[in-house]
Every structure is written in structure tokens, then in C-alpha cells.
Design an enzyme around this catalytic site. Structure first.
Site, PDB file in Angstrom:
ATOM      1  N   CYS A  97      -2.033   0.676  -1.946  1.00  0.00           N
ATOM      2  CA  CYS A  97      -2.651   1.298  -0.790  1.00  0.00           C
ATOM      3  C   CYS A  97      -4.126   1.586  -1.044  1.00  0.00           C
ATOM      4  O   CYS A  97      -4.614   1.538  -2.163  1.00  0.00           O
ATOM      5  CB  CYS A  97      -1.898   2.565  -0.395  1.00  0.00           C
ATOM      6  N   ILE A 136      -7.287  15.687  -4.494  1.00  0.00           N
ATOM      7  CA  ILE A 136      -6.641  14.725  -5.391  1.00  0.00           C
ATOM      8  C   ILE A 136      -7.253  13.338  -5.278  1.00  0.00           C
ATOM      9  O   ILE A 136      -7.647  12.731  -6.279  1.00  0.00           O
ATOM     10  CB  ILE A 136      -5.126  14.654  -5.115  1.00  0.00           C
TER      11      ILE A 136
END
EC number: 2.5.1.7
Length: 424
Positions: free
Chosen positions: A117, A329
Site C-alpha cells: 500500500c 505513525i
């Protein structure tokens, strides 16, 4: 290309069975390379990433099959190939997990630099440096990460520079057959790491501390076979809880573990949801109410999971009030926001922070999925929007959500999968 056609303004109610966690199944499947005897895994979800992993294992010489009950059987006793090729690896970043068990058991391994991804930079540097600390020699050549070791990996004290689930797993898996003791400091604490450690220990590994920030692995000479059931998917659970929360509905998630979702459940309660938990169920009831806006800051476990950020962005876009969402993150993980804005949502992005302003309703539109979690937020948006929504590039969803349209229809959603014919 397959798409979803979603008909809006559904209130989602009912029961849903939660699948096994993809993020536990993938490292466990790769860790089975270490086993000299057959392994049986249950609660393995049927997903595109699982299929890709099984194809990689078969390419290496692992015998794999699913039985009639859905259990996955693996026999790695006759591995005769040590290269995970580009044509398989290119679609899935988790393929890098093949490297650690190969070099640990067979003293060599090659994995094409992975794809997957499009969420910013997910470098393999921490995986590589961890294996090097254990004594592996690693070169990047011809698009491949190539690892070798003379003799045996040697246990070491390894401090991971930045908390990383992937690197923690790679080092832990590799260290099971290393000589001596390995101590991983600043280890990630995710439940999927704990589940992988439980699996390895069933095969004969000696791992302690998984689930804390210090993991100790005492190397053993060999690993045997075992049977293991994959833990429930906490992100799928959270996704269905949000589906009920944004639609004013009531849902019972079955075969799940509330203890792995404390941060998410706390935020849903803040948003106005009534939640009850048992040992393996979570019941959420919005009692027909609109959610209240909640501020979110993603953090490593046990903090709020980055994999739930997109779903809560959607919740905040239809909530009462305004909110702030901070993504710590991954970079580039707000790609769902422009698509939600096209549906009538209101938000601004400033660096790693999004400011959401709730609206009473969204409007159906044609939208494009960009990654796994962003894509599911668009599907859920279509479920509650007025009119009809077309979601393109749904192959992202198939990577991480098992039978998603069937489960949503079971809750009252009106959703169809169709294939658009490409005209030359």
C-alpha cells in the site's frame, strides 16, 4: 476493474463474526518456514494478502493447502528454494518477513524489495539492521535484499531505534534459532506480536516478554510442528464498531477480544456509544444518536492504532462538533480525506494533523480507494450518505477485510460488487 456500488442511509444493526487477524496470520505463516514438521493454523482469514503469502511459501518449496474447515496446513520440511520473487512480493510489503526465517534456518535468503500500500515511507532498514546485528551479511542488489550467514546467527542485545512492529517480528523470528540469548529492547507491544510468540513457543522456541517493550529469546536448535489458532482481528472489530457508531445502530461483534481495543473503545464511549463487553463479544449501541466529535492521536500499541485513524476521521466528519486528528505513525495517511470532502465532509490538513468539522450528512459520490484502511472508510461513508456511492480500486479492501460486502449486508447495508468493463 471491480468496484462497490453502495446505496446510502443504512442504519447498521445486527451481529458479525470477526475474522482472524491478518496482521498476525502473515508473520505466523512466514514463521512456519522455521518448522521441520507440519503446522496447522486455524482462524486464518481468506484474503488477497494471505493468498499471496501462501504463493510465496509454495515458491520456496513449502507444501500448503486449506482443508474443508478452512484450516491452513503447511509443511516446510523440504524447502529447496530461497528466493521470494518480485512478481509475488511487489504487491505486499509484509513479504520482507520471509527473510528472517530463511536466513535463520537455511543461512541464506533473498526477498525482492517489497511493494504494497501507498502509506508513505515504510522502510525495511530496521529489519535489515536487526538481522545484521545477529550476524547476517546483507546486500541490496538487483532489486533484492540478499542475506547470508556463515555458520549460525548469534544472539545479541538489540535496541530498536524506532518502535516497529515489522522489525520486532523479524528479529524475534530470526533469533529463535540463533546461538545464545537475544534481547530486543524498545520492542513493539502489539497483540499480533504476542500471538506470533505464542505460535513460535508452541513449536519449541523459548520466547518471554512478548507484549512488553523487552522481549528475550533463548535460541534453540530446531523447531517442530504445532497447531495454532490466529487471534481475532482487532482492526476489523473496530471498523464494525465505527460502522454502527456513525449510523446510529447497534452491533454485536462476536469472536473478538475487547482487551486488545481499549484505546478504541474509550474513544467510542467518548463519542457517546454505549458499550458492553464479555470475554469474546463487544456490543455497541448508539441508540439512534449522532456521535460526538473526539480528538485522536495515533500511537504505538497500547495507544490509539493508526489502522483505525481513517475510520475515526469519517466518524468525526459526521459527528457533532469539531475535532483534531494527529497521525504520528505514518506519513501520507490522510489520502481518504479529499475523497470524503468530495462527499460533503469538511476538514483541513496541516502536516500530520487533520481538523474535522462534523456535518449532518454526507452525499453519495464516485470515490477512489488509496489504501486498505482509507478504502473501508469510503465504503462506510457510502453506507450512511444520501444517494449512491461508487468506490473504485476495491482490491485494497480485499487485502484486509474478509467477505466485507457479505458481512455489511448482514448488518443491513445495501452494497454490491460489480466489474466495470473496460472499453478500448
Amino acid at each position: 476493474m471491480q468496484k462497490f456500488h453502495v446505496y446510502g442511509q443504512s442504519r447498521l444493526n445486527g451481529e458479525v463474526n470477526i475474522s482472524g487477524a491478518k496482521n498476525a496470520a502473515l508473520p505466523i505463516l512466514f514463521a512456519a518456514i522455521l518448522a521441520e514438521e507440519p503446522v496447522k493454523l486455524t482462524n486464518v482469514p481468506e484474503l488477497k494478502d494471505i493468498d499471496t503469502t501462501l504463493k510465496i511459501l509454495q515458491q520456496l518449496g513449502v507444501v500448503t493447502y486449506r482443508d474443508e474447515q478452512g484450516a491452513v496446513h503447511l509443511d516446510a520440511s523440504n524447502i529447496n528454494h530461497f528466493v521470494a520473487p518480485y512478481e509475488l512480493v511487489k504487491t505486499m510489503r509484509a513479504s520482507i518477513w520471509a527473510l528472517a526465517p530463511l536466513v535463520s534456518r537455511f543461512k541464506q535468503g533473498q526477498v525482492s524489495l517489497p511493494g504494497g500500500c501507498s502509506i508513505g515511507a515504510r522502510p525495511v532498514d530496521l529489519h535489515i539492521s536487526g538481522l545484521e546485528r545477529l550476524g547476517a551479511k546483507i546486500v541490496l542488489e538487483d532489486g533484492y535484499v540478499k542475506a547470508f550467514v556463515d555458520g549460525q546467527l548469534i544472539g545479541k542485545r538489540i535496541v530498536i531505534e524506532k518502535v516497529s512492529v515489522g522489525a520486532t517480528l523479524s528479529i524475534m523470528i530470526a533469533a529463535t534459532l540463533a546461538k545464545g540469548i537475544t534481547v530486543i529492547e524498545n520492542a513493539a507491544r502489539e497483540p499480533e506480536i504476542t500471538d506470533t510468540a505464542v505460535f513460535l513457543n508452541k513449536m519449541g522456541a523459548k520466547i518471554s516478554g512478548a507484549g512488553s517493550d523487552i522481549i528475550t529469546i533463548e535460541g534453540v536448535e530446531r523447531l517442530g510442528g504445532c497447531e495454532h489458532s490466529i487471534v481475532p482481528d482487532r482492526i476489523e472489530t473496530g471498523t464494525f464498531l465505527v460502522a454502527a457508531a456513525i449510523s446510529g445502530g447497534r452491533i454485536i461483534c462476536k469472536n473478538t477480544k475487547a482487551s486488545t481495543l481499549d484505546a478504541v473503545i474509550d474513544k467510542l464511549r467518548d463519542a457517546g456509544a454505549k458499550i458492553e463487553v464479555t470475554e469474546n463479544t463487544i456490543t455497541l449501541d448508539m441508540q439512534g444518536n449522532r456521535p460526538k466529535a473526539v480528538n485522536i492521536r495515533t500511537e504505538p500499541y497500547p495507544g490509539f492504532p493508526t489502522d483505525m485513524q481513517a475510520q475515526f476521521t469519517l466518524l468525526n466528519m459526521v459527528a457533532e462538533g469539531s475535532s483534531k486528528i494527529t497521525e504520528t505513525i505514518f506519513e501520507n495517511r490522510f489520502m481518504h480525506i479529499p475523497e470524503l470532502i468530495r462527499m460533503g465532509g469538511k476538514a483541513e490538513i496541516e502536516g500530520n494533523t487533520a481538523f474535522c468539522h462534523g456535518v449532518e450528512y454526507l452525499s453519495g459520490a464516485e470515490v477512489m480507494a488509496t489504501d486498505l484502511r482509507a478504502s473501508i472508510s469510503l465504503v462506510l461513508a457510502g453506507c450512511i450518505a444520501t444517494g449512491e456511492t461508487i468506490v473504485d480500486r476495491i482490491y485494497h479492501i480485499d487485502r484486509g477485510y474478509e467477505h466485507i460486502e457479505k458481512k455489511l449486508r448482514g448488518l443491513g447495508a445495501k452494497i454490491e460488487r460489480f466489474t466495470e468493463k473496460i472499453v478500448d
